[in-house]
Design a protein around this motif. Structure first.
Motif, PDB file in Angstrom:
ATOM      1  N   HIS A 109       0.523  -1.360  -0.120  1.00 36.81           N
ATOM      2  CA  HIS A 109       0.394   0.285  -0.195  1.00 36.81           C
ATOM      3  C   HIS A 109       0.860   1.266   0.107  1.00 36.81           C
ATOM      4  O   HIS A 109       1.603   1.314   0.506  1.00 36.81           O
ATOM      5  N   LEU A 110       0.948   1.891  -0.876  1.00 36.86           N
ATOM      6  CA  LEU A 110       1.195   3.183  -1.086  1.00 36.86           C
ATOM      7  C   LEU A 110       0.815   4.105  -0.252  1.00 36.86           C
ATOM      8  O   LEU A 110       0.218   4.474  -0.534  1.00 36.86           O
ATOM      9  N   LEU A 111       1.666   4.866   0.658  1.00 34.64           N
ATOM     10  CA  LEU A 111       1.878   6.267   1.169  1.00 34.64           C
ATOM     11  C   LEU A 111       2.326   7.298   1.500  1.00 34.64           C
ATOM     12  O   LEU A 111       3.308   7.189   0.862  1.00 34.64           O
ATOM     13  N   LYS A 112       1.575   8.579   0.957  1.00 31.80           N
ATOM     14  CA  LYS A 112       2.253   9.196   0.498  1.00 31.80           C
ATOM     15  C   LYS A 112       2.368  10.865   0.810  1.00 31.80           C
ATOM     16  O   LYS A 112       0.992  10.977   2.128  1.00 31.80           O
ATOM     17  N   ASP A 113       3.039  11.083   1.573  1.00 29.17           N
ATOM     18  CA  ASP A 113       2.800  12.101   2.814  1.00 29.17           C
ATOM     19  C   ASP A 113       2.373  11.894   4.393  1.00 29.17           C
ATOM     20  O   ASP A 113       2.543  10.899   3.932  1.00 29.17           O
ATOM     21  N   THR A 116      -1.281  10.338   5.843  1.00 29.55           N
ATOM     22  CA  THR A 116      -1.706   9.219   5.426  1.00 29.55           C
ATOM     23  C   THR A 116      -0.648   8.497   6.088  1.00 29.55           C
ATOM     24  O   THR A 116      -1.021   7.020   6.516  1.00 29.55           O
ATOM     25  N   THR A 117       0.438   8.039   5.731  1.00 30.07           N
ATOM     26  CA  THR A 117       1.687   7.760   6.556  1.00 30.07           C
ATOM     27  C   THR A 117       1.692   7.299   8.060  1.00 30.07           C
ATOM     28  O   THR A 117       1.329   6.465   7.717  1.00 30.07           O
ATOM     29  N   PHE A 118       1.183   8.592   8.637  1.00 30.37           N
ATOM     30  CA  PHE A 118       1.344   8.325  10.421  1.00 30.37           C
ATOM     31  C   PHE A 118      -0.402   7.553  11.082  1.00 30.37           C
ATOM     32  O   PHE A 118      -0.558   6.731  11.416  1.00 30.37           O
ATOM     33  N   GLY A 223      11.046   4.084   3.634  1.00 29.03           N
ATOM     34  CA  GLY A 223      10.583   4.620   2.588  1.00 29.03           C
ATOM     35  C   GLY A 223      11.544   6.001   3.312  1.00 29.03           C
ATOM     36  O   GLY A 223      12.225   5.900   3.806  1.00 29.03           O
ATOM     37  N   GLY A 224      10.902   7.081   3.675  1.00 27.40           N
ATOM     38  CA  GLY A 224      11.829   8.547   3.628  1.00 27.40           C
ATOM     39  C   GLY A 224      11.536   8.712   4.378  1.00 27.40           C
ATOM     40  O   GLY A 224      11.621  10.051   5.039  1.00 27.40           O
ATOM     41  N   ILE A 225      10.284   9.060   5.274  1.00 24.12           N
ATOM     42  CA  ILE A 225       9.311   9.799   6.600  1.00 24.12           C
ATOM     43  C   ILE A 225       9.919   9.316   7.746  1.00 24.12           C
ATOM     44  O   ILE A 225      10.370   7.601   7.985  1.00 24.12           O
ATOM     45  N   ASN A 226      10.339  10.245   8.179  1.00 25.26           N
ATOM     46  CA  ASN A 226      11.556  10.029  10.107  1.00 25.26           C
ATOM     47  C   ASN A 226       9.849  10.342  10.645  1.00 25.26           C
ATOM     48  O   ASN A 226       8.941  11.164  10.372  1.00 25.26           O
ATOM     49  N   LYS A 240       6.045  22.541   3.654  1.00 27.01           N
ATOM     50  CA  LYS A 240       5.503  21.287   4.235  1.00 27.01           C
ATOM     51  C   LYS A 240       6.248  20.534   3.236  1.00 27.01           C
ATOM     52  O   LYS A 240       7.141  20.153   2.579  1.00 27.01           O
ATOM     53  N   TRP A 241       6.741  19.132   4.092  1.00 33.41           N
ATOM     54  CA  TRP A 241       7.455  18.143   4.057  1.00 33.41           C
ATOM     55  C   TRP A 241       6.656  17.070   2.961  1.00 33.41           C
ATOM     56  O   TRP A 241       5.586  16.856   3.421  1.00 33.41           O
ATOM     57  N   HIS A 242       7.308  16.579   2.088  1.00 28.24           N
ATOM     58  CA  HIS A 242       6.577  16.196   0.996  1.00 28.24           C
ATOM     59  C   HIS A 242       7.149  14.727   0.831  1.00 28.24           C
ATOM     60  O   HIS A 242       8.632  14.541   0.543  1.00 28.24           O
ATOM     61  N   ASP A 243       6.697  13.124   0.919  1.00 27.65           N
ATOM     62  CA  ASP A 243       7.518  12.238   1.302  1.00 27.65           C
ATOM     63  C   ASP A 243       6.565  10.839   0.339  1.00 27.65           C
ATOM     64  O   ASP A 243       5.667  10.870   0.719  1.00 27.65           O
ATOM     65  N   MET A 244       7.139   9.740  -0.084  1.00 29.69           N
ATOM     66  CA  MET A 244       6.984   8.742  -0.455  1.00 29.69           C
ATOM     67  C   MET A 244       7.065   7.711   0.835  1.00 29.69           C
ATOM     68  O   MET A 244       8.622   7.541   0.959  1.00 29.69           O
ATOM     69  N   HIS A 245       6.353   6.593   1.611  1.00 30.51           N
ATOM     70  CA  HIS A 245       6.012   5.315   2.180  1.00 30.51           C
ATOM     71  C   HIS A 245       5.946   4.261   1.988  1.00 30.51           C
ATOM     72  O   HIS A 245       4.597   4.017   1.016  1.00 30.51           O
TER      73      HIS A 245
END
Length: 468
Positions: A109-113, A116-118, A223-226, A240-245
């Motif tokens: 499942h793709l998670l953007k930003d 959605t990720t958290f 992915g990239g999100i910390n 805003k920080w944009h990232d993909m998880h």
């Protein structure tokens, strides 16, 4: 007398270090640069070399890594039979480097930003029944950290084991008070190579850049999100920080858990036992073929660089790359230019805004040669784009933590998921093109007219890039 003794000792140390560079230097250009720095900067040159210049591939941090992998579950016959098709050589390369075969029966499942990720992460953590493994390069205090603290306390009260690794430099601001609270509620927590004199001081430049969460050995995220509120609230001056998880279920999640176990062994000397009864539990209605690729400075080869190099060389129709830090070595430069000059549609999507000015100068210093070879470059204007994505030919995708720079390839511990799936690649392709549509494309005719001052800054950034 003391001056003479100092000169003798310093001279002997210089000779030993220079001989070590000659014998073990990974790249001739870097070796020569370090030798010149040692002679040009008395004392300072030696100090810098000991801290950030040594070839860690000759001095492994995890000396028993192969022994550890031998104790983990072996690939079954079905997994081994997956080594076929267009990317057979890449699968074999990744397996020899990282010891993980491609696995089928994964659910992705793709998670953007951030939001959605958290939301997905906290939902999975709430469902934990046995254990939670969590590992981050940056773990910052704030609303997210407080939510995690509360959830950890609740799950530990339910009898769930929680193990956490944070990078000693990336999470340098994590307070002793917060760490004490984690320990008090029962979280097992370790710092990866903390900043201190002694053994770890000489490993200051080698960081664990991985972002991994594994729940019960069967649901994982990378992915990239910390762990940072800037993914929810933005950052002052940057936006805003944009990232993909990525959320994974199935054998690939188990492989990510094994990556965590190797890092746990390094920080704690504890050999964790895999949850064997979960290894044969496969998610329903899933078909994604995934291979986890983990690399670090103590591997025999630059694992992620070889993976990226192979993906670039296999591209036939298009190659789309999103990455904030594109500072490639000569091999990747040649691969990208060769692909573009051969007719492959090569596009780079980079953040227009930068979290580090000098690093941004270095990234921009490669743009002219890229544009000249036909590579298209798009600058994403909204906030800061931090994703690390490669998608090619509607067949293969890479999502993970590794940037396109020597730090990720030579000095950091990184992990990526390589996905061999057409439907998933098409999703990433559409997302990439949507981001390009709202970005500013650089044109070679315009870029070469940039002011002399910008060119000078780019030159400085390029010279300093080995330190990033």
């Amino acid at each position: 007398m003391w001056t003479t003794i100092f000169i003798v000792i310093y001279s002997l140390l210089t000779i030993v270090i220079v001989l070590s560079i000659i014998l073990h230097g990974a790249k001739p250009t870097k070796s020569l640069a370090w030798i010149m720095a040692i002679f040009a900067l008395p004392v300072g040159g030696i100090f810098l070399y000991l801290v950030i210049g040594r070839n860690r591939r000759k001095r492994k941090l995890i000396r028993l890594k192969k022994d550890l992998f031998n104790k983990l579950p072996k690939p079954n016959t079905e997994q081994v039979n997956l080594f076929n098709g267009r990317y057979k050589k890449l699968m074999t390369l990744n397996y020899k480097n990282s010891h993980f075969p491609p696995t089928a029966h994964n659910k992705l499942h793709l998670l953007k930003d951030g939001k959605t990720t958290f939301d997905s992460i906290f939902n999975a953590l709430e469902q934990a029944t046995l254990q939670i493994h969590i590992q981050y390069y940056i773990f910052e205090e704030g609303e997210l950290a407080d939510r995690l603290m509360a959830l950890f306390k609740k799950k530990i009260d339910e009898g769930i084991a929680i193990r956490m690794i944070y990078d000693g430099i990336g999470s340098f601001t994590l307070s002793k008070n917060y760490l004490k609270k984690l320990l008090d509620i029962g979280v097992e927590v370790y710092s990866f190579l903390p900043f201190k004199f002694g053994r770890y001081f000489y490993s200051l430049n080698y960081r664990n850049h991985r972002k991994i969460i594994v729940v019960d050995g069967k649901v994982a995220f990378t992915g990239g999100i910390n762990i940072s509120d800037k993914y929810l609230k933005g950052q002052v001056g940057l936006g805003k920080w944009h990232d993909m998880h990525l959320r994974l279920e199935g054998p690939a999640a188990t492989q990510l858990d094994q990556v965590f176990m190797t890092d746990w062994y390094l920080v704690s000397t504890q050999l964790l036992q895999p949850l064997q009864h979960l290894y044969n539990q496969l998610p329903m209605n899933s078909s994604e073929l995934v291979q986890i690729v983990a690399g670090g400075p103590d591997d025999d080869f630059p694992v992620l660089e070889q993976t990226y190099f192979s993906i670039i060389n296999k591209a036939k129709e298009y190659l789309y790359i999103t990455n904030p830090y594109i500072i490639p070595g000569q091999a990747l430069i040649q691969a990208l230019q060769t692909a573009a000059l051969s007719g492959v549609d090569v596009r780079l999507l980079v953040s227009e805004n930068a979290d580090n000015k000098v690093v941004s100068w270095s990234v921009h210093s490669y743009f002219e040669m890229f544009l000249k070879s036909g590579i298209r470059i798009f600058l994403f204007p909204d906030g800061f784009l931090h994703s690390k994505i490669i998608v090619s030919d509607d067949t293969i995708t890479s999502i993970g933590t590794a940037n396109l720079d020597d730090r990720s390839f030579e000095q950091n511990y990184e992990v990526n998921a390589i996905i061999y799936n057409k439907d998933f690649a098409k999703i990433l392709k559409a997302d990439f093109l949507n981001d390009c549509a709202v970005s500013n494309e650089l044109l070679y005719s315009d870029f070469i007219k940039r002011p002399w001052g910008k060119k000078l800054k780019e030159g400085v950034g390029k010279v300093l890039s080995p330190l990033f």
